[in-house]
Design a protein around this motif. Structure first.
Motif, short mmCIF file in Angstrom:
data_model
loop_
_atom_site.label_atom_id
_atom_site.label_comp_id
_atom_site.label_asym_id
_atom_site.label_seq_id
_atom_site.Cartn_x
_atom_site.Cartn_y
_atom_site.Cartn_z
N ASN A 137 -3.49 -17.93 13.12
CA ASN A 137 -3.28 -19.16 13.88
C ASN A 137 -4.51 -19.39 14.74
O ASN A 137 -4.66 -18.82 15.82
CB ASN A 137 -2.02 -19.05 14.76
N GLY A 138 -5.44 -20.21 14.20
CA GLY A 138 -6.68 -20.44 14.92
C GLY A 138 -7.52 -19.17 14.96
O GLY A 138 -7.81 -18.56 13.93
N SER A 139 -7.87 -18.74 16.15
CA SER A 139 -8.71 -17.54 16.31
C SER A 139 -7.86 -16.29 16.56
O SER A 139 -8.40 -15.26 16.99
CB SER A 139 -9.67 -17.74 17.48
N GLU A 140 -6.55 -16.38 16.31
CA GLU A 140 -5.66 -15.24 16.56
C GLU A 140 -4.82 -14.94 15.32
O GLU A 140 -4.63 -15.80 14.47
CB GLU A 140 -4.73 -15.53 17.74
N ARG A 141 -4.33 -13.72 15.26
CA ARG A 141 -3.46 -13.30 14.16
C ARG A 141 -2.24 -12.57 14.70
O ARG A 141 -2.32 -11.88 15.71
CB ARG A 141 -4.21 -12.39 13.18
N ASP A 142 -1.10 -12.76 14.01
CA ASP A 142 0.10 -11.96 14.23
C ASP A 142 0.27 -11.08 13.01
O ASP A 142 -0.02 -11.50 11.89
CB ASP A 142 1.33 -12.85 14.40
N PHE A 143 0.77 -9.86 13.20
CA PHE A 143 0.94 -9.00 12.04
C PHE A 143 2.18 -8.12 12.16
O PHE A 143 2.59 -7.74 13.26
CB PHE A 143 -0.30 -8.12 11.80
N TYR A 144 2.78 -7.86 11.01
CA TYR A 144 3.85 -6.88 10.85
C TYR A 144 3.45 -5.94 9.73
O TYR A 144 3.08 -6.37 8.64
CB TYR A 144 5.18 -7.54 10.47
N ILE A 145 3.52 -4.65 9.99
CA ILE A 145 3.30 -3.64 8.96
C ILE A 145 4.57 -2.79 8.91
O ILE A 145 5.01 -2.27 9.94
CB ILE A 145 2.09 -2.75 9.29
N PHE A 194 0.85 -1.18 0.00
CA PHE A 194 0.00 0.00 0.00
C PHE A 194 0.89 1.24 0.00
O PHE A 194 2.11 1.15 0.21
CB PHE A 194 -0.94 0.01 1.21
N VAL A 195 0.30 2.36 -0.28
CA VAL A 195 1.00 3.65 -0.23
C VAL A 195 0.25 4.54 0.75
O VAL A 195 -0.98 4.65 0.69
CB VAL A 195 1.06 4.31 -1.62
N THR A 196 0.98 5.15 1.68
CA THR A 196 0.33 5.99 2.69
C THR A 196 -0.15 7.29 2.06
O THR A 196 0.21 7.64 0.93
CB THR A 196 1.30 6.32 3.84
N LYS A 197 -0.95 8.04 2.79
CA LYS A 197 -1.47 9.30 2.30
C LYS A 197 -0.36 10.32 2.05
O LYS A 197 -0.52 11.23 1.25
CB LYS A 197 -2.49 9.86 3.30
N SER A 198 0.77 10.15 2.74
CA SER A 198 1.90 11.07 2.54
C SER A 198 2.92 10.51 1.55
O SER A 198 4.00 11.07 1.40
CB SER A 198 2.56 11.40 3.87
N GLY A 199 2.60 9.38 0.91
CA GLY A 199 3.43 8.89 -0.19
C GLY A 199 4.49 7.86 0.19
O GLY A 199 5.32 7.51 -0.66
N PHE A 200 4.49 7.35 1.42
CA PHE A 200 5.47 6.33 1.81
C PHE A 200 4.95 4.94 1.41
O PHE A 200 3.77 4.64 1.56
CB PHE A 200 5.73 6.35 3.32
N ASN A 201 5.86 4.10 0.93
CA ASN A 201 5.50 2.73 0.58
C ASN A 201 5.42 1.86 1.83
O ASN A 201 6.26 1.97 2.73
CB ASN A 201 6.53 2.13 -0.38
N GLY A 202 4.42 1.00 1.86
CA GLY A 202 4.24 0.11 3.01
C GLY A 202 3.85 -1.29 2.58
O GLY A 202 3.35 -1.50 1.47
N ILE A 203 4.10 -2.24 3.46
CA ILE A 203 3.71 -3.64 3.22
C ILE A 203 3.16 -4.21 4.54
O ILE A 203 3.76 -4.03 5.59
CB ILE A 203 4.89 -4.49 2.73
N SER A 204 2.04 -4.88 4.43
CA SER A 204 1.41 -5.52 5.59
C SER A 204 1.43 -7.03 5.40
O SER A 204 1.05 -7.52 4.34
CB SER A 204 -0.03 -5.02 5.74
N ILE A 205 1.89 -7.76 6.42
CA ILE A 205 1.94 -9.22 6.37
C ILE A 205 1.25 -9.76 7.63
O ILE A 205 1.59 -9.37 8.74
CB ILE A 205 3.39 -9.75 6.28
N VAL A 206 0.28 -10.65 7.41
CA VAL A 206 -0.53 -11.17 8.52
C VAL A 206 -0.50 -12.69 8.50
O VAL A 206 -0.62 -13.31 7.44
CB VAL A 206 -1.99 -10.68 8.42
N ARG A 207 -0.35 -13.27 9.68
CA ARG A 207 -0.41 -14.73 9.85
C ARG A 207 -1.59 -15.07 10.75
O ARG A 207 -1.83 -14.40 11.76
CB ARG A 207 0.89 -15.25 10.47
#
Length: 772
Positions: free
Chosen positions: A185-193, A170-183
């Motif tokens: 595991n059952g009823s829970e998630r881990d994420f790094y953005i 994704f690209v932020t409103k101020s123009g920075f590039n970003g990547i979101s990765i989600v895992r």
């Protein structure tokens, strides 16, 4: 804004659209006009429903948060605790925040201080939901944002724990590039953005200081064990997309402002002297000490860590010492720490006080009050001229540092807490150069033999690193090993499915200890210093792959710990990195606080014995591929609208429910899981397949498994396991059979089928001439 609450999945809206498509043409014009107006009105007031995952639409419930050059939006019901306000010193740009829901403020995140692999102090905070952690720092490990994302994607793709849920750019409103990765595991998630916040101004300034054009400024927003329902991920993504970084707003370092406040004094309890090499200080006689790291000094590295506790008062503090090269002096550190807590939305600055201790060393205490508790940093500059000379010689005079000792506590009760005791400890701190012990490595270690793993084991591979583990052990890839640079690190948690015990395995470039024996001496001496240690034993062996290994085991009255280190340096690794002359590749395996009858230390030995480093397995990272949670089998996108599943193959998918598969042609999927699903195919009706059966599909119509080979789409030939024959599909015959007796429907189905134009013409003509 309006929302349909009484119709799940906007069923009412779908019904309206169907009415518009099929019913309106049959209604009188005036009535049709009225119904069209009603439908249009409904469509205007019904917004698009959000899944709670995209975080793209900004809600009125978000507010602005600004801190120096960093600003972002946070939920209105959240509070920001600044663990480290943004600063730039000697090429280091750092900031650290933790965002907590005020409604759940009673759940305090755990905060601790410790030493990293380079012997420097770091603050760690819990990132479990409902907390969101943000860290901004230069990235020297990955070449760019895509390289970071490829590494994290491989982490969670390889890990047997959970499933990769999404990976999106994704690209932020101020123009920075970003990547979101989600895992998931059952009823829970881990994420790094992750965001690349590098600006030209920041890059030019950093290059001038570090002379390294490869460094970029990274912001990481992360959380773990986030509930799939009512979790914080959508807020975290909103925060990421709103981040603004403007280096022009970097504040000048102010002068130190003292705040002197009365605080409780320490009780006049009997004291005892703690001596650890050249460092000594007084503690109450009822205070328990754990030597986490005894004094160690070699080259540029000086490190100490003592954990202290008064059990009767449930009070804890940590003493850490290390060579400080980022802050130029004690006052600069204190200015930064006091301004951090002054800006934080959590608590208020309570005390900033200079002092000179009993031996003439300068110190500063910085304290904040949060409700009925204190957080505190008491820092003493314990530098002596002799220590400075040794440090200067180790860097050939190219670097300067001072010896920083910190006594730290978090959530310390104001009444009967440990802070007054910590102040007395700081005032009694002394450094005596003649008490420095030599870092000898001449102690004798008995050679031991380690049996090979039994047959019931599995092999884990991560690039050049491979090792064996028991079949009943699960592996979580915390950090995948990337051997393309001189500072790789692999980190894995190994847990037994039938117990709470676990083993941590790591592999990285060793920067502190010059060799395996020096590590062993320091570790063994540290463990023997602890009063609870009953027995500390050690052994060494050469692994089955030829690596030297040392094993150290510590027993206490109630538990046992195990520490194993291997030198896995190879000539190929040395040749690849000629600058690695002063470093070596180390693997460490440890398991702690196990019951006395636990045999996990034997498992750890077996894992060490099986560990292999093979440069041939050191392949470049795979390309980062975007994965949407809405895509079939969460398959990564290879080109726009085309996806590739690691078992289902290549297929086309857009907003339509239908997919076009490279082998099967058009399919309509339902009841999908990550590993299986039902598909409607015009030649077979419903068929089912999974990651264990594909390219076999089960057909209820045939009551058999059907095998489709690579030319099926062209030749229409498949293998019927029931008849044990190759058969050919005949779509026209199937339509004629399915709609026998209804010639109108037969013609409609023929015209909507995938038959060629000639086949459709012949089929329709047949029905007209001969009926059905």
């Amino acid at each position: 804004m309006f929302r349909i609450l009484f119709c799940p999945n906007n069923f009412f809206l779908q019904a309206l659209l169907l009415a518009e498509s099929f019913l309106l043409p049959q209604i009188k014009p005036l009535l049709r006009l009225k119904i069209c107006f009603f439908i249009s009105l409904i469509l205007v007031i019904i917004p698009n429903q959000s899944t709670g995952q995209d975080g793209g639409e900004e809600s009125d419930s978000f507010r602005n948060f600004s801190e120096g050059p960093v600003s972002f939006k946070i939920p209105g019901n959240s509070s920001v605790d600044i663990l480290k306000s943004y600063f730039e010193l000697k090429g280091q740009s750092n900031a650290q925040y933790i965002i907590t829901s005020i409604s759940k403020f009673g759940i305090n995140p755990s905060i601790a201080i410790g030493l990293n692999d380079s012997g420097e102090n770091i603050i760690t905070s819990e990132s479990n939901s409902p907390h969101i952690s943000i860290i901004i720092q230069p990235n020297t490990e990955h070449s760019d944002l895509n390289s970071w994302a490829s590494t994290q994607q491989r982490n969670w793709t390889n890990s047997p724990t959970g499933e990769l849920f999404s990976a999106e750019k994704f690209v932020t409103k101020s123009g920075f590039n970003g990547i979101s990765i989600v895992r998931e595991n059952g009823s829970e998630r881990d994420f790094y953005i992750s965001l690349d916040l590098t600006t030209k101004e920041w890059s030019d300034k950093n290059l001038e200081i570090t002379n390294n054009p490869e460094i970029w400024l990274q912001a990481q927003i992360f959380g773990f064990k986030d509930p799939t329902k009512d979790g914080v991920y959508s807020n975290a993504l909103m925060i990421a997309k709103s981040i603004i970084f403007n280096p022009e707003k970097l504040a000048l370092i102010p002068s130190l402002k003292e705040i002197k406040t009365d605080y409780p004094q320490a009780n006049n309890n009997p004291v005892r002297i703690i001596s650890d090499g050249p460092i000594s200080y007084n503690i109450p006689s009822n205070m328990k000490i754990e030597f986490k790291d005894i004094y160690f000094e070699i080259g540029k590295v000086t490190k100490v860590q003592h954990n202290l506790e008064i059990k009767s008062e449930d009070s804890f503090t940590t003493l850490i010492a290390h060579s400080e090269s980022h802050y130029p002096d004690l006052e600069t550190w204190a200015i930064h720490q006091s301004s951090t807590w002054e800006k934080s939305e959590k608590g208020q600055l309570f005390l900033v006080e200079n002092f000179k201790n009993n031996y003439g060393f300068n110190g500063i205490s910085v304290v904040r009050q949060v409700g009925t508790t204190f957080d505190f940093f008491i820092t003493v500059d314990l530098t002596t001229s002799e220590w400075s000379d040794r440090y200067s010689k180790s860097t050939n005079g190219n670097d300067s540092a001072w010896l920083k000792v910190q006594i730290v506590g978090f959530y310390d009760p104001i009444h009967e807490g440990v802070f007054p005791t910590a102040m007395e400890m700081a005032k009694s701190l002394n450094f005596e150069n003649d008490q420095i012990n030599s870092q000898g490595n001449d102690f004798k270690i008995q050679e031991i033999s380690i049996p090979l793993f039994p047959e019931n084991n599995q092999t884990i591979s991560d690039g050049p690193i491979t090792f064996s583990i028991p079949d009943d052990t699960a592996v979580d890839f915390i950090k995948t090993f990337v051997g393309q640079n001189i500072n790789p690190k692999g980190l894995y948690n190994l847990s037994n499915k039938s117990s709470n015990s676990f083993i941590t395995l790591s592999a990285y470039t060793e920067k502190i200890y010059p060799d395996l024996n020096t590590w062993a001496v320091h570790t063994k001496n540290t463990l023997e210093r602890n009063s609870e240690s009953i027995l500390v034993s050690s052994g060494k062996f050469i692994t089955q792959n030829g690596f030297p290994c040392i094993f150290i085991k510590r027993e206490t009255p109630n538990s046992q710990d195990c520490y194993i280190s291997l030198d896995i340096t190879t000539e190929k690794w040395r040749g690849k990195f000629p600058q690695s002359i002063d470093t070596w590749l180390r693997a460490e395996i440890k398991t702690t606080n196990n019951s006395l009858n636990n045999t996990l230390h034997e498992t750890a030995q077996n894992i060490a014995n099986s560990l292999q480093y093979n440069e041939a397995g050191n392949h470049p990272l795979p390309k980062f591929l975007e994965i949407s949670s809405d895509t079939l089998f969460r398959s990564p996108e290879i080109i726009p609208f085309w996806f590739k599943s690691d078992w289902f193959g290549v297929f086309y998918q857009d907003q339509n429910k239908w997919i076009y598969h490279e082998l099967m042609g058009w399919l309509y999927p339902i009841e999908m899981t990550l590993e299986s699903g039902w598909f409607w195919h015009e030649a077979f009706d419903w068929i089912w397949t999974s990651n264990k059966t594909f390219p076999y599909f089960y057909s209820p119509e045939y009551s058999a498994w059907l095998y489709f080979y690579e030319n099926f789409k062209d030749q229409k030939i498949f293998f019927n396991s029931k008849s044990k024959q190759w058969e050919k599909t005949d779509i026209l015959q199937k339509i004629m059979r399915d709609y026998a007796g209804n010639e109108t429907q037969t013609i409609i189905k023929i015209m909507k089928s995938s038959l060629s134009e000639n086949e459709k013409l012949n089929g329709v003509g047949r029905v007209i001439l001969y009926g059905n």
